[in-house]
Design a protein around this motif. Structure first.
Motif, PDB file in Angstrom:
ATOM      1  N   ASP A 130     -45.103  64.041-102.638  1.00 30.19           N
ATOM      2  CA  ASP A 130     -44.267  63.201-102.614  1.00 30.19           C
ATOM      3  C   ASP A 130     -42.876  64.384-101.752  1.00 30.19           C
ATOM      4  O   ASP A 130     -42.994  65.068-102.869  1.00 30.19           O
ATOM      5  N   PRO A 153     -40.238  56.167-107.360  1.00 27.69           N
ATOM      6  CA  PRO A 153     -39.674  57.276-108.187  1.00 27.69           C
ATOM      7  C   PRO A 153     -40.514  57.244-109.865  1.00 27.69           C
ATOM      8  O   PRO A 153     -40.748  56.388-109.830  1.00 27.69           O
ATOM      9  N   HIS A 203     -46.158  67.581-105.621  1.00 27.57           N
ATOM     10  CA  HIS A 203     -44.716  67.842-104.103  1.00 27.57           C
ATOM     11  C   HIS A 203     -44.695  69.329-103.906  1.00 27.57           C
ATOM     12  O   HIS A 203     -45.115  70.319-104.609  1.00 27.57           O
ATOM     13  N   HIS A 256     -40.549  57.282-100.331  1.00 27.28           N
ATOM     14  CA  HIS A 256     -40.402  57.090-101.776  1.00 27.28           C
ATOM     15  C   HIS A 256     -39.258  57.099-101.996  1.00 27.28           C
ATOM     16  O   HIS A 256     -38.258  57.559-102.988  1.00 27.28           O
ATOM     17  N   GLU A 287     -39.562  65.632-102.084  1.00 27.94           N
ATOM     18  CA  GLU A 287     -38.354  65.873-102.456  1.00 27.94           C
ATOM     19  C   GLU A 287     -38.077  67.136-103.170  1.00 27.94           C
ATOM     20  O   GLU A 287     -39.544  68.060-102.901  1.00 27.94           O
ATOM     21  N   HIS A 325     -34.262  58.740-104.690  1.00 28.66           N
ATOM     22  CA  HIS A 325     -34.473  58.969-105.862  1.00 28.66           C
ATOM     23  C   HIS A 325     -34.251  58.487-107.043  1.00 28.66           C
ATOM     24  O   HIS A 325     -34.719  58.780-108.114  1.00 28.66           O
TER      25      HIS A 325
HETATM   26 ZN   LIG Z   1     -40.817  61.089-106.232  1.00 27.20          ZN
END
Ligand SMILES: [Zn+2]
Length: 284
Positions: A16, A129, A230, A89, A18, A93
């Motif tokens: 993911d 998210p 992540h 994604h 971010e 977010h």
């Molecule tokens: Zn996320």
């Protein structure tokens, strides 16, 4: 001792994309308007992941924020050039459960358009998210279908204080005609679904537990696992966010320094590929 499925079952690896200040647990501490003034680590960390995957001979799906793709288009192109799948994604977010149907539709359409503009390729997958699609906002699947997505990976069939649909199916199922939901992997033990698909649990539990869970899903259930992490989870040097509560601090920072070594073992212990290849049967 790993079983023979290690060589036959292809599991799905997902990231993911971010930054550390965009995670849902940080929402009370970092205002959205401050994102542009906060030091970014996502490019450095994704490049580190691309190298790890290259070294491990693995491919993956990168669920990327539209916000990140707009600021780092070259990074997103490097993901594609390395043979990985770019999926969505959302744009900024926002949890699906915090948006109206109209705003959710706009968010997933915008993210898809931004990512397709940057990559020049169709974006088929979406991950909400914080796994924020559940019974109360089931309409989100209609929005995804309308926006042209073909699969979602937005449901985690566990009990958790922030997310989870504990009685949802454990393995991929059609949520609409033309839209597949690929839930995050759980191991079934003592009539309970235990988290086996990564995230904070991968940092919290000893590596051998994660390995045993995934092996059990491959051997006992005869199914591929889908695992996520992540970029900031490999980054012990990320700036510390001041003033956060003790639980958020523990969950976000525990064992960051162990993630990279554990991922190397995970890549060597199992076969990993992109979600579209594992579950849509494309380009296998
Ligand atoms: Zn996320």
């Amino acid at each position: 001792m790993l079983s023979p499925t290690r060589h036959t079952i292809r599991n799905a690896l997902t990231i993911d994309v971010e930054d550390y200040f965009q995670v849902s647990a940080m929402v009370p501490y970092i205002a959205r308007q401050d994102w542009d003034h906060t030091p970014c680590r996502v490019e450095r960390n994704v490049d580190c992941i691309l190298q790890l995957l290259d070294d491990g001979g693995a491919h993956a799906t990168f669920f990327t924020l539209g916000w990140v793709a707009e600021r780092y288009p070259q990074l997103v192109r490097r993901i594609v050039e390395s043979g990985h799948e770019v999926a969505s994604h959302g744009y900024g977010h926002d949890r699906a459960s915090a948006l109206s149907r109209k705003h959710f539709s706009a968010d997933v359409s915008l993210a898809k358009a931004v990512l397709e503009d940057v990559t020049g390729a169709a974006v088929r997958g979406y991950r909400a998210p914080s796994f924020s699609i559940g019974r109360a906002n089931d309409w989100a699947f209609d929005c995804l279908l309308e926006a042209g997505y073909r699969y979602s990976s937005s449901v985690y069939p566990i009990h958790h204080d922030h997310y989870g649909v504990p009685d949802a199916p454990r393995f991929p199922y059609p949520v609409r005609d033309g839209l597949l939901e690929v839930p995050i992997t759980t191991a079934r033990l003592l009539n309970r679904n235990l988290p086996a698909g990564g995230g904070g649990y991968f940092r919290l539990m000893p590596y051998r537990v994660s390995r045993w869970f995934i092996q059990r899903v491959n051997d006992v259930d005869g199914q591929p696992a889908i695992f996520y992490f992540h970029p900031w989870e490999l980054d012990p040097g990320q700036p510390r966010v001041p003033g956060i509560d003790a639980r958020t601090r523990f969950r976000h920072y525990v064992n960051l320094h162990r993630t990279e070594a554990r991922l190397k073992r995970l890549l060597s212990d199992f076969r990993w590929d992109r979600v579209d290849r594992v579950y849509l049967g494309e380009g296998a």
